[in-house]
Design a protein around this motif. Sequence first.
Motif, PDB file in Angstrom:
ATOM      1  N   SER A  70       0.833  -1.211   0.000  1.00  0.00           N
ATOM      2  CA  SER A  70       0.000   0.000   0.000  1.00  0.00           C
ATOM      3  C   SER A  70       0.864   1.258   0.000  1.00  0.00           C
TER       4      SER A  70
ATOM      5  N   ALA B 163       0.904   4.146  -3.014  1.00  0.00           N
ATOM      6  CA  ALA B 163       0.803   5.583  -2.755  1.00  0.00           C
ATOM      7  C   ALA B 163       2.016   6.317  -3.315  1.00  0.00           C
TER       8      ALA B 163
ATOM      9  N   ARG C  21       1.999  10.147  -3.675  1.00  0.00           N
ATOM     10  CA  ARG C  21       1.379  10.501  -2.403  1.00  0.00           C
ATOM     11  C   ARG C  21       2.259  10.058  -1.237  1.00  0.00           C
TER      12      ARG C  21
ATOM     13  N   SER D 129      -4.619  12.102 -14.255  1.00  0.00           N
ATOM     14  CA  SER D 129      -5.923  11.739 -13.708  1.00  0.00           C
ATOM     15  C   SER D 129      -6.349  10.352 -14.185  1.00  0.00           C
TER      16      SER D 129
ATOM     17  N   LEU E 172       1.915   6.799  -7.028  1.00  0.00           N
ATOM     18  CA  LEU E 172       0.917   7.809  -7.409  1.00  0.00           C
ATOM     19  C   LEU E 172       1.290   9.204  -6.918  1.00  0.00           C
TER      20      LEU E 172
ATOM     21  N   SER F 247       2.940   8.326   2.431  1.00  0.00           N
ATOM     22  CA  SER F 247       2.437   7.110   3.071  1.00  0.00           C
ATOM     23  C   SER F 247       3.212   6.889   4.360  1.00  0.00           C
TER      24      SER F 247
ATOM     25  N   GLN G 227      -4.321   7.774 -12.330  1.00  0.00           N
ATOM     26  CA  GLN G 227      -4.799   7.664 -10.951  1.00  0.00           C
ATOM     27  C   GLN G 227      -6.047   6.775 -10.893  1.00  0.00           C
ATOM     28  N   SER G 228      -6.962   6.981 -11.824  1.00  0.00           N
ATOM     29  CA  SER G 228      -8.197   6.187 -11.849  1.00  0.00           C
ATOM     30  C   SER G 228      -7.904   4.730 -12.169  1.00  0.00           C
ATOM     31  N   HIS G 229      -6.999   4.511 -13.131  1.00  0.00           N
ATOM     32  CA  HIS G 229      -6.667   3.157 -13.554  1.00  0.00           C
ATOM     33  C   HIS G 229      -5.967   2.380 -12.441  1.00  0.00           C
TER      34      HIS G 229
ATOM     35  N   ASN H  39      -6.292   2.894  -9.150  1.00  0.00           N
ATOM     36  CA  ASN H  39      -6.988   3.008  -7.869  1.00  0.00           C
ATOM     37  C   ASN H  39      -7.386   1.609  -7.398  1.00  0.00           C
ATOM     38  N   ILE H  40      -6.404   0.901  -6.839  1.00  0.00           N
ATOM     39  CA  ILE H  40      -6.558  -0.503  -6.486  1.00  0.00           C
ATOM     40  C   ILE H  40      -6.948  -0.631  -5.013  1.00  0.00           C
ATOM     41  N   PRO H  41      -7.922  -1.476  -4.687  1.00  0.00           N
ATOM     42  CA  PRO H  41      -8.279  -1.668  -3.279  1.00  0.00           C
ATOM     43  C   PRO H  41      -7.101  -2.209  -2.479  1.00  0.00           C
TER      44      PRO H  41
END
Length: 269
Positions: free
Chosen positions: A31, A35, A40, A116, A38, A42, A119-121, A123-125
Amino acid sequence: LSLHDALPIYTNPLQIDNQDAIVVSGSTYASSLLALGLGRNSVLFTWNEETSAFECTLKSVRTSGCSTELTHDVTALFLQCGNITKALRSFTDKAYLKHRSPGRIALADAIATVLSTLQSHLNIPASSLQSILKLQSLFQPVSRLLTIFHELILAAGSAQNDEVMLSHLFHFIEQTEHRTDSTQTILLEVLSRVSRPFLDFAGEWIGIQRETGMPLVKGSVGKSFVKAEERLWIDEQGMEIRTPDFILDEERVPSFMPEEDMQILFEAG
């Protein structure tokens, strides 16, 4: 609560190697890598404003089942993605805040759209982030795409005006025309968007599109490849006369436009 208290940390009972590395759970590491890729912050990686780069919050870390060397190799890919993503965001932010040129705004919009979409592609749980190697394989093509866009803004971003930027962009994409993957299609779409302001003004100049914004009249401020300034000429009596006129600004002509074609377009306008 300290960082070490917050992380699920395991011991290394065999002590085969990696004695100094702190071992974290696979889900925590995955995780944090996601992040990082992308752009971000963490638990394991944070952005350093002074160095303009992401840094690991721990001196040495690895995940269970992976050696320190493999962990470093995987982390290097995500550090690259995170740092480039930050650089691209910085470029778009500066374009929106400091620049009003339509071409640079169009380039910033195109890059923002790419980021963008990624980021959408991606966006993995968090519950599905169990395999580090699977996550690595997912980000490898992303890394290649981000690297190309970083090279693109380095090539085009320092241009002093839209037309020079468009020239740099055109020649950069021309050098990548041998690519057979989807990257070339994306770059051509970016070129189409960034060239739109130049093409729109060319259409306005020759009269096939309605003028937008302040009308271009003699004696006013020029626009794009058209300068509005005084021209000196001699009348029949030998008197010097200065009259406002339009002049082709050759420094604002994209380099891929043939000189003869540009002269025809200017004269038609």
